[in-house]
Write a protein that holds these residues in place. Sequence first.
Motif, mmCIF file in Angstrom:
data_model
loop_
_atom_site.group_PDB
_atom_site.id
_atom_site.type_symbol
_atom_site.label_atom_id
_atom_site.label_comp_id
_atom_site.label_asym_id
_atom_site.label_seq_id
_atom_site.Cartn_x
_atom_site.Cartn_y
_atom_site.Cartn_z
ATOM 1 N N ASP A 362 -14.627 15.316 0.197
ATOM 2 C CA ASP A 362 -14.368 14.352 -0.870
ATOM 3 C C ASP A 362 -15.146 13.067 -0.619
ATOM 4 O OD1 ASP A 362 -12.633 16.136 -2.047
ATOM 5 O OD2 ASP A 362 -10.863 15.316 -1.037
ATOM 6 N N ASP A 363 -15.923 12.663 -1.607
ATOM 7 C CA ASP A 363 -16.737 11.453 -1.472
ATOM 8 C C ASP A 363 -15.872 10.258 -1.082
ATOM 9 O OD1 ASP A 363 -18.942 12.874 -2.123
ATOM 10 O OD2 ASP A 363 -19.104 12.146 -4.185
ATOM 11 N N GLY A 364 -16.359 9.515 -0.092
ATOM 12 C CA GLY A 364 -15.672 8.302 0.330
ATOM 13 C C GLY A 364 -14.701 8.503 1.474
ATOM 14 N N SER A 365 -14.302 9.750 1.752
ATOM 15 C CA SER A 365 -13.386 9.996 2.865
ATOM 16 C C SER A 365 -14.179 10.132 4.165
ATOM 17 C CB SER A 365 -12.561 11.258 2.610
ATOM 18 O OG SER A 365 -13.411 12.395 2.498
ATOM 19 N N ILE A 366 -13.468 10.057 5.284
ATOM 20 C CA ILE A 366 -14.099 10.143 6.596
ATOM 21 C C ILE A 366 -14.026 11.580 7.100
ATOM 22 C CG2 ILE A 366 -14.074 9.326 8.983
ATOM 23 C CD1 ILE A 366 -14.892 7.228 6.959
ATOM 24 N N GLY A 367 -15.163 12.096 7.514
ATOM 25 C CA GLY A 367 -15.209 13.435 8.079
ATOM 26 C C GLY A 367 -15.480 13.390 9.568
ATOM 27 N N PHE A 368 -15.066 14.454 10.259
ATOM 28 C CA PHE A 368 -15.383 14.565 11.676
ATOM 29 C C PHE A 368 -15.831 15.993 11.977
ATOM 30 C CE2 PHE A 368 -11.196 16.473 11.962
ATOM 31 C CZ PHE A 368 -11.339 17.412 12.982
ATOM 32 N N CYS A 369 -16.534 16.128 13.056
ATOM 33 C CA CYS A 369 -17.007 17.444 13.484
ATOM 34 C C CYS A 369 -17.000 17.488 15.005
ATOM 35 C CB CYS A 369 -18.416 17.691 12.944
ATOM 36 S SG CYS A 369 -19.097 19.298 13.370
ATOM 37 N N ARG A 370 -16.345 18.511 15.554
ATOM 38 C CA ARG A 370 -16.471 18.796 16.980
ATOM 39 C C ARG A 370 -17.146 20.147 17.112
ATOM 40 N NH1 ARG A 370 -12.118 20.686 21.452
ATOM 41 N NH2 ARG A 370 -12.964 22.697 20.763
ATOM 42 N N ILE A 371 -18.308 20.152 17.720
ATOM 43 C CA ILE A 371 -19.088 21.376 17.826
ATOM 44 C C ILE A 371 -19.253 21.756 19.292
ATOM 45 C CG2 ILE A 371 -21.261 20.067 17.687
ATOM 46 C CD1 ILE A 371 -22.467 22.556 16.274
ATOM 47 N N CYS A 372 -19.055 23.028 19.573
ATOM 48 C CA CYS A 372 -19.224 23.579 20.919
ATOM 49 C C CYS A 372 -20.459 24.474 20.905
ATOM 50 C CB CYS A 372 -17.984 24.366 21.322
ATOM 51 S SG CYS A 372 -18.165 25.268 22.885
ATOM 52 N N ILE A 373 -21.459 24.109 21.722
ATOM 53 C CA ILE A 373 -22.733 24.832 21.757
ATOM 54 C C ILE A 373 -22.936 25.413 23.152
ATOM 55 C CG2 ILE A 373 -25.227 24.664 21.446
ATOM 56 C CD1 ILE A 373 -24.748 22.193 19.712
ATOM 57 N N PRO A 374 -23.126 26.723 23.284
ATOM 58 C CA PRO A 374 -23.463 27.282 24.598
ATOM 59 C C PRO A 374 -24.761 26.658 25.121
ATOM 60 C CG PRO A 374 -22.841 29.025 23.071
ATOM 61 C CD PRO A 374 -22.991 27.778 22.259
ATOM 62 N N THR A 375 -24.758 26.235 26.367
ATOM 63 C CA THR A 375 -25.935 25.557 26.918
ATOM 64 C C THR A 375 -27.139 26.484 27.023
ATOM 65 O OG1 THR A 375 -25.092 26.010 29.147
ATOM 66 C CG2 THR A 375 -24.582 23.856 28.188
ATOM 67 N N VAL A 376 -26.918 27.790 26.992
ATOM 68 C CA VAL A 376 -28.047 28.714 27.015
ATOM 69 C C VAL A 376 -28.849 28.624 25.712
ATOM 70 C CG1 VAL A 376 -26.841 30.718 26.053
ATOM 71 C CG2 VAL A 376 -28.723 31.069 27.673
ATOM 72 N N LEU A 377 -28.223 28.130 24.643
ATOM 73 C CA LEU A 377 -28.921 27.963 23.363
ATOM 74 C C LEU A 377 -29.666 26.639 23.305
ATOM 75 C CD1 LEU A 377 -26.171 29.238 20.880
ATOM 76 C CD2 LEU A 377 -28.003 30.552 21.955
ATOM 77 N N ILE A 378 -28.964 25.552 23.623
ATOM 78 C CA ILE A 378 -29.568 24.219 23.672
ATOM 79 C C ILE A 378 -28.986 23.514 24.890
ATOM 80 C CG2 ILE A 378 -29.949 22.032 22.485
ATOM 81 C CD1 ILE A 378 -29.347 23.373 19.864
ATOM 82 N N ASN A 379 -29.841 22.972 25.727
ATOM 83 C CA ASN A 379 -29.366 22.309 26.935
ATOM 84 C C ASN A 379 -30.063 20.963 27.086
ATOM 85 O OD1 ASN A 379 -27.902 21.897 29.218
ATOM 86 N ND2 ASN A 379 -28.933 23.431 30.478
ATOM 87 N N GLY A 380 -29.422 20.080 27.832
ATOM 88 C CA GLY A 380 -30.011 18.771 28.070
ATOM 89 C C GLY A 380 -29.316 17.703 27.259
ATOM 90 N N THR A 381 -30.046 16.643 26.951
ATOM 91 C CA THR A 381 -29.532 15.560 26.121
ATOM 92 C C THR A 381 -29.813 15.875 24.659
ATOM 93 O OG1 THR A 381 -29.995 13.996 27.896
ATOM 94 C CG2 THR A 381 -29.616 13.076 25.711
ATOM 95 N N TYR A 382 -28.808 15.662 23.813
ATOM 96 C CA TYR A 382 -28.908 16.076 22.418
ATOM 97 C C TYR A 382 -29.236 14.903 21.509
ATOM 98 C CZ TYR A 382 -26.490 20.170 24.246
ATOM 99 O OH TYR A 382 -26.145 21.277 24.979
ATOM 100 N N GLN A 383 -29.802 15.237 20.367
ATOM 101 C CA GLN A 383 -29.948 14.299 19.266
ATOM 102 C C GLN A 383 -29.298 14.916 18.031
ATOM 103 O OE1 GLN A 383 -33.807 11.789 19.288
ATOM 104 N NE2 GLN A 383 -34.463 13.836 19.875
#
Length: 449
Positions: A362-383
């Motif tokens: 809904d426009d104007g509301s606050i959203g959040f996201c918690r994402i869990c990524i296996p380090t074998v897919l992407i590792n290191g410092t993220y952007q």
Amino acid sequence: MLQKDSLVLGLFALLFCFFILSYNFPETIASEGLPVHNVNTSKDYATIQDAINAAETLDGHTIMVNSGVYHESIVINKSISLEAQDEDIPTIDGGGTITVITITADHVTISGFNIRNGQAGTAILLDNSLNCCFCNNNLRDAWFGVVLRESNYTSLIKNNIVSSSYCVLLSSSTNNAIVGNNITTLDGQGISLSGGSSNNSIVGNTVTGSKRAGIYLASCQYNLVAENNLFNNSYALYLTDSSNNTIYHNNCVSTVLDIFIRNILNYTTNIWDNGYPSGGNYYSNYAGGDRHGGPYQNETGGDGIGDVSYKIESDTQDNYPLMGVYHSFNVTSMYNVQIISNSTISNLNYNGTAVSFYISGDDGSIGFCRICIPTVLINGTYQVFINGTKIVYNLLSCTNSTHSYLYFIYNHSTQSVVIVPEFSHVLFILVFLVGISTIKIYKRGNYSY
């Protein structure tokens, strides 16, 4: 004269009996060009039951069925595979019979069919069978969808089931897998286990529309109930006298109550979460907030898990209720990306370097996201980029050598999210190309003098 006539009639009767006894009548006539085929014998049949009954059809054979409507009530008493021949799905129509397909053999596979019109009874009944598999079928117009009665080690995978009463019913059945099915019940219960059914896995199903329970357990133990979407049912989960079941990562959005426990024999020991940071279930009526994180919820900042537990009964609780809907995406054959969010998540993609998806709300509301990524897919410092703009995120303290947990918030609208490592080769190539272009422009400028 009468004696001669009697003698002739007697000889004729004797010859006729000899002919009847000596002639080998086939059980089922097979002809070329008919729509049902035994792959192993290359024989064709007019009906599915004819193909099953044929003496030449043996355990381990595969029967392929052309598109069309087959008005049959089928009994499978051999260990066979029944598969659709064409992309145009064949239909087995029971004509309102008690049971459309009855299975009494072990090792039976049914794949790729429309199965309908068992209005007075059941679409598929397994009676004391083992190691069967039903996948990619569409079942409708039956009082019961799939019934397992004293049947074990059977898989129901990626079926669409619409039923008037019970879509999937297990009675005294163990070690079965009910995975990835879309289930709609018009009146009764979505998935029902009773009679001591145990050690079953109910994972990744979507159950909607039940006027009773999305998932119902009665006198059942040691079952896994995980990652199910239980939407618009009177009760998402209804347990009666059931214990030692493990229940987590289910999305419970109900019209009456998310969880209902009814104990006559005082069985209350069930596990309602998968520990921290994995978490428990999402409950639409959870009233807690998310200002803290960590296994004791005493660290500053949200983590997608409620700060206080969700009480199931006086002595039973989900210690780590989820603040948003749980999603799990298979990005490779071995690895999943998991998201907890109050946004709608769509079109998640992993291209070998970056994870991308769309968020909306809904426009104007606050959203959040918690994402869990296996380090074998992407590792290191993220952007993390939203609509191409780099944002600040929180790398949660539960991040370890195998999984990274990122948490970020945003203003809702339809937006794209891209997560890449800080020094990904994609960014390096872009920087390199920009650098080369700059050098060429500079050299051209020098040559002009």
